[in-house]
Design a protein around this motif. Structure first.
Motif: not given
Length: 200
Positions: A96-105
């Motif tokens: 989000r806005n260039g910054e890591f937010d989360s992973w999703y599998v």
């Protein structure tokens, strides 16, 4: 057949003879760790929606009334997607806005290469992982409701799908690749445009 970095390909989900999800994606790399793909916010994707506005989350495909692929704009997050070779899952990095937010599998069939992209089938059950590697299952009720539907999976196949998720959970909890910080600092090349689906 491998894809070249920078190439735009199409990632698709199939259910029986029908495409249910179509997404243009830019190839970052294609090597022994898997096919790594990029899709920025604002880009096109198409999902199956029926005449009553239902998606596959609400109804299985065989109960949807006059379903069609409808093009939408991907919102809020840029995503990096790793499809490991031969694996029944993909791993997504959300930014989000260039910054890591989360992973999703996303649990899914091992992908099949096509001349213009890759085809797979979504297996409904997913895992959401925060940056501290706290995780939770997603779409469990939907997954349970699809068991026994001939277009989806039987009880034995459902057990295999969950077991695949549990194998990934072990990687998450151990902080092993790809949940070891790899790609969390990813930045796209300047000037890469939003991705568009070809006009029908």
């Amino acid at each position: 057949m491998s894809f070249e970095p920078g190439q735009v390909i199409t990632r698709r989900y199939r259910r029986a003879a029908r495409y249910t999800w179509v997404q243009p994606m830019r190839v970052i790399s294609d090597d022994e760790t898997g096919l790594l793909l990029w899709h920025p916010a604002g880009s096109d994707f198409a999902r199956l929606i029926d005449a009553d506005g239902n998606t596959q989350h609400e109804l299985p495909v065989d109960q949807m009334r006059d379903p069609k692929l409808v093009v939408r704009a991907w919102q809020d997050y840029d995503i990096l997607v790793l499809m490991p070779p031969g694996a029944s899952h993909s791993v997504w990095w959300f930014f989000r806005n260039g910054e890591f937010d989360s992973w999703y599998v996303n649990l899914e069939d091992p992908y099949v290469r096509m001349p213009d992209g890759v085809d797979t089938a979504d297996l409904v059950l997913d895992i959401v992982v925060d940056p501290q590697r706290r995780w939770e299952w997603k779409d469990v009720e939907e997954f349970d409701l699809r068991i026994g539907n001939p277009l989806y999976f039987d009880a034995d196949q459902a057990a295999d799908i969950r077991a695949e998720g549990e194998r990934v959970v072990k990687l998450i909890e151990a902080g092993d690749f790809p949940f070891d910080g790899t790609h969390t600092g990813f930045r796209p090349e300047p000037g890469w445009p939003e991705l568009r689906l070809p006009k029908a």
